[in-house]
Scaffold this active site. Structure first.
Site, PDB file in Angstrom:
ATOM      1  N   HIS A 159       0.821  -1.209   0.000  1.00 37.85           N
ATOM      2  CA  HIS A 159       0.000   0.000   0.000  1.00 37.85           C
ATOM      3  C   HIS A 159       0.858   1.264   0.000  1.00 37.85           C
ATOM      4  O   HIS A 159       1.671   1.464   0.903  1.00 37.85           O
ATOM      5  CB  HIS A 159      -0.873  -0.031   1.259  1.00 37.85           C
ATOM      6  CG  HIS A 159      -1.801   1.123   1.382  1.00 37.85           C
ATOM      7  ND1 HIS A 159      -1.708   2.044   2.400  1.00 37.85           N
ATOM      8  CD2 HIS A 159      -2.839   1.505   0.619  1.00 37.85           C
ATOM      9  CE1 HIS A 159      -2.674   2.937   2.276  1.00 37.85           C
ATOM     10  NE2 HIS A 159      -3.371   2.636   1.198  1.00 37.85           N
TER      11      HIS A 159
ATOM     12  N   ASP B 163      -1.617   6.413  -5.419  1.00 35.14           N
ATOM     13  CA  ASP B 163      -2.694   7.406  -5.470  1.00 35.14           C
ATOM     14  C   ASP B 163      -2.310   8.460  -6.494  1.00 35.14           C
ATOM     15  O   ASP B 163      -1.214   9.031  -6.427  1.00 35.14           O
ATOM     16  CB  ASP B 163      -2.855   8.081  -4.102  1.00 35.14           C
ATOM     17  CG  ASP B 163      -3.123   7.082  -2.998  1.00 35.14           C
ATOM     18  OD1 ASP B 163      -4.265   6.601  -2.900  1.00 35.14           O
ATOM     19  OD2 ASP B 163      -2.176   6.781  -2.239  1.00 35.14           O
TER      20      ASP B 163
ATOM     21  N   HIS C  18      -0.894  10.917  -1.879  1.00 37.69           N
ATOM     22  CA  HIS C  18      -2.163  10.524  -1.274  1.00 37.69           C
ATOM     23  C   HIS C  18      -3.040  11.708  -0.880  1.00 37.69           C
ATOM     24  O   HIS C  18      -4.206  11.788  -1.253  1.00 37.69           O
ATOM     25  CB  HIS C  18      -1.922   9.658  -0.036  1.00 37.69           C
ATOM     26  CG  HIS C  18      -3.188   9.276   0.652  1.00 37.69           C
ATOM     27  ND1 HIS C  18      -3.765  10.050   1.647  1.00 37.69           N
ATOM     28  CD2 HIS C  18      -4.021   8.225   0.473  1.00 37.69           C
ATOM     29  CE1 HIS C  18      -4.882   9.486   2.047  1.00 37.69           C
ATOM     30  NE2 HIS C  18      -5.061   8.379   1.358  1.00 37.69           N
TER      31      HIS C  18
ATOM     32  N   GLU D 188      -4.894   3.945  -7.824  1.00 33.63           N
ATOM     33  CA  GLU D 188      -6.090   4.626  -7.313  1.00 33.63           C
ATOM     34  C   GLU D 188      -6.189   6.030  -7.874  1.00 33.63           C
ATOM     35  O   GLU D 188      -5.253   6.839  -7.749  1.00 33.63           O
ATOM     36  CB  GLU D 188      -6.085   4.693  -5.780  1.00 33.63           C
ATOM     37  CG  GLU D 188      -7.358   5.377  -5.287  1.00 33.63           C
ATOM     38  CD  GLU D 188      -7.440   5.574  -3.783  1.00 33.63           C
ATOM     39  OE1 GLU D 188      -6.704   4.894  -3.042  1.00 33.63           O
ATOM     40  OE2 GLU D 188      -8.244   6.427  -3.367  1.00 33.63           O
TER      41      GLU D 188
HETATM   42  O1  G3P Z   1      -6.026   0.717  -1.639  1.00 30.18           O
HETATM   43  C1  G3P Z   1      -6.867   1.033  -0.583  1.00 30.18           C
HETATM   44  C2  G3P Z   1      -6.526   2.271   0.151  1.00 30.18           C
HETATM   45  O2  G3P Z   1      -5.494   2.960  -0.483  1.00 30.18           O
HETATM   46  C3  G3P Z   1      -7.646   3.185   0.387  1.00 30.18           C
HETATM   47  O3  G3P Z   1      -7.381   4.199   1.294  1.00 30.18           O
HETATM   48  O4  G3P Z   1      -6.894   6.501   1.909  1.00 30.18           O
HETATM   49  O5  G3P Z   1      -5.060   4.848   1.728  1.00 30.18           O
HETATM   50  O6  G3P Z   1      -6.146   5.713  -0.308  1.00 30.18           O
HETATM   51  P1  G3P Z   1      -6.311   5.355   1.138  1.00 30.18           P
HETATM   52 CA    CA Z   2      -4.886   4.615  -1.985  1.00 24.49          CA
END
Ligand code: G3P
Ligand code: CA
Length: 307
Positions: free
Chosen positions: A55, A84, A97, A166
């Protein structure tokens, strides 16, 4: 339309080595017109454990969403990384992010009069001057940068890794879906090899996921969230996966997702986030999730296997 979950059967080596599909049992449909193939992508939750996604890169060990975090995931032996994507004032896609630069860069020192330091208010050149690593840990990553998406894709490709991309806060960036796909296409990431097993696009915005699916119906997509069981069939029309926060799910809910055919006519899948400890990893594995998205991929792999 509900189907019986197919037996997962795939074995994988990582980082560009052989991915061997061992076999897959056809599913028996209760109301579906025919057997369902395994869900899209190289899955092996029933054999090797869930797929493990680093992640924001291996972000427990290197500053999130940097090239250093991508490399760290590779060195730990993980092929899948998550990121992200947002957009600068002058239209460059960048990997970060938060929608402000304050938490993960030194923007307040470099540009003290630019409050509230939103990503979309800075040019790519300005962002390239920021330090995105000094804040992290003991400072050994000082000098790391906020990568452009182009730089990021180059590194992931060079490392022979795979990407869970994402689209972050798409409401702030009209047209970001098409722009992202254009860049991916330009960099060779929308050819059959990538689409079939190296790329997934996800968003918290159902509209954004729907747009991506409309633009590139061949792409595997995921919706971030936890729709109710009653709502799931609507999501199945445009996405392949439902990716929920781990605290919001149960084995019954996971089974309900698995019981639906997604946008590509295959059983839908579940990748849950953010699981960083062994006990929770075992818990969600027991619920039947297909993938675990984690800042500490080595911890998850140590607890439940996976790759
Ligand atoms: O991939 C899932 C996760 O990234 C969602 O939450 O806020 O870390 O983008 P966040
Ligand atoms: Ca994410």
């Amino acid at each position: 339309m509900y189907v019986v979950r197919p037996a997962a059967a795939a074995a994988a080596a990582f980082l560009g080595l052989t991915l061997t599909v061992l076999g897959a049992a056809a599913a028996t449909a209760s109301t579906a017109p025919g057997p369902a193939a395994p869900a899209t992508g190289a899955r092996g939750a029933g054999v090797l454990g869930p797929v493990v996604y680093a992640h924001r890169g291996a972000s427990a060990y290197a500053p999130e969403n940097t090239l250093e975090a991508v490399d760290r995931a590779m060195w730990l032996g993980f092929e899948w990384v998550e990121n992200d994507v947002q957009r600068t004032r002058d239209g460059e896609l960048v990997v970060i992010h938060d929608d402000t630069l304050t938490r993960t860069t030194d923007v307040e020192q470099v540009f003290p009069d630019r409050k509230p330091w939103r990503v979309k208010d800075f040019t790519a050149e300005e962002i390239s001057r920021l330090d995105a690593g000094a804040w992290f840990g003991d400072g050994r990553y000082a000098g790391a940068r906020v990568p452009t998406l182009r730089e990021y894709m180059e590194r992931v490709g060079h490392n022979r890794q795979k990407l869970l991309l994402e689209i972050k806060k798409p409401e702030l960036y009209p047209g970001i879906e098409r722009q992202t796909l254009d860049l991916l296409e330009d960099m060779g990431w929308l050819d059959a090899r990538h689409v079939e097993g190296r790329l997934v696009v996800q968003s918290f915005s159902a509209d954004s996921v729907r747009i991506v699916h409309g633009l590139r119906p061949d792409l595997v997509t995921a919706f971030l969230g936890t729709p109710t069981v009653a709502e799931l069939p609507r999501y199945a029309e445009f996405t392949d996966r439902i990716n929920p926060w781990h605290t919001t799910i149960s084995a019954d809910w996971v089974a309900a997702v698995h019981g639906l055919l997604g946008a590509h006519g295959k059983a839908m899948e579940v990748d849950t986030w953010i699981v960083d400890d062994a006990a929770t990893a075992r818990k969600v594995q027991a619920m039947g999730v297909d993938g675990i998205i984690t800042n500490a991929p080595d911890v998850v792999r140590g607890a439940v296997g996976g790759y």
